[in-house]
Design a protein around this motif. Structure first.
Motif, PDB file in Angstrom:
ATOM      1  N   THR A 174      46.972  31.446  34.792  1.00 47.80           N
ATOM      2  CA  THR A 174      45.644  32.000  35.075  1.00 47.80           C
ATOM      3  C   THR A 174      45.282  33.013  33.999  1.00 47.80           C
ATOM      4  N   LEU A 187      51.329  33.716  37.858  1.00 49.46           N
ATOM      5  CA  LEU A 187      50.016  33.966  37.253  1.00 49.46           C
ATOM      6  C   LEU A 187      49.944  33.502  35.800  1.00 49.46           C
ATOM      7  N   VAL A 228      45.852  42.441  41.105  1.00 49.30           N
ATOM      8  CA  VAL A 228      46.658  42.335  39.894  1.00 49.30           C
ATOM      9  C   VAL A 228      46.791  43.721  39.275  1.00 49.30           C
ATOM     10  N   VAL A 236      43.529  38.144  43.415  1.00 45.86           N
ATOM     11  CA  VAL A 236      44.053  36.782  43.406  1.00 45.86           C
ATOM     12  C   VAL A 236      44.166  36.288  44.838  1.00 45.86           C
ATOM     13  N   ASP A 295      41.872  42.444  38.864  1.00 43.53           N
ATOM     14  CA  ASP A 295      41.409  41.201  39.483  1.00 43.53           C
ATOM     15  C   ASP A 295      42.053  41.021  40.854  1.00 43.53           C
ATOM     16  N   ASP A 353      36.784  35.041  40.746  1.00 42.89           N
ATOM     17  CA  ASP A 353      35.900  35.450  39.657  1.00 42.89           C
ATOM     18  C   ASP A 353      34.574  36.004  40.155  1.00 42.89           C
ATOM     19  N   HIS A 366      47.766  29.934  43.305  1.00 38.72           N
ATOM     20  CA  HIS A 366      47.207  31.250  42.976  1.00 38.72           C
ATOM     21  C   HIS A 366      45.879  31.027  42.253  1.00 38.72           C
ATOM     22  N   THR A 367      44.813  31.658  42.742  1.00 38.26           N
ATOM     23  CA  THR A 367      43.498  31.518  42.136  1.00 38.26           C
ATOM     24  C   THR A 367      42.864  32.896  41.974  1.00 38.26           C
ATOM     25  N   VAL A 368      42.381  33.193  40.775  1.00 41.36           N
ATOM     26  CA  VAL A 368      41.687  34.456  40.531  1.00 41.36           C
ATOM     27  C   VAL A 368      40.274  34.337  41.107  1.00 41.36           C
ATOM     28  N   LYS A 419      50.765  41.533  36.603  1.00 40.17           N
ATOM     29  CA  LYS A 419      50.084  40.626  35.683  1.00 40.17           C
ATOM     30  C   LYS A 419      51.054  39.630  35.054  1.00 40.17           C
ATOM     31  N   ALA A 474      44.381  36.095  34.749  1.00 36.27           N
ATOM     32  CA  ALA A 474      44.320  37.295  35.576  1.00 36.27           C
ATOM     33  C   ALA A 474      44.547  38.545  34.729  1.00 36.27           C
TER      34      ALA A 474
END
Length: 77
Positions: A49, A46, A75, A57, A55, A17, A13-15, A41, A51
């Motif tokens: 992260t 997560l 999110v 993801v 946001d 940005d 899982h990557t936010v 959230k 997050a």
């Protein structure tokens, strides 16, 4: 305590940005942010992260047919 992010069944899982990257994703799928599937959230995936609600993801999963599948989630609280 078990770290769920280290489990082999939990995908990465990557936010996102970069606002430009978010816009590219939304344009690619021809959707608004609110049309994306939601993820809470406080979801354990997560936890590592930063997050925040609103946001986007990126989730990268293993796939039997495509080797890897990328999905996006919004999110929410």
């Amino acid at each position: 305590m078990v770290d769920v992010n280290q489990h082999n069944l939990v995908p990465e899982h990557t936010v996102l940005d970069d606002p430009e990257r978010v816009e590219e994703v939304l344009e690619e799928y021809n959707v608004n942010k609110t049309n994306l599937p939601k993820i809470k959230k406080n979801d354990p995936a997560l936890r590592e992260t930063d997050a925040e609600p609103g946001d986007v993801v990126e989730i990268v999963r293993n796939s039997r047919t495509a080797e890897r599948a990328v999905v996006y989630r919004l999110v929410v609280e």
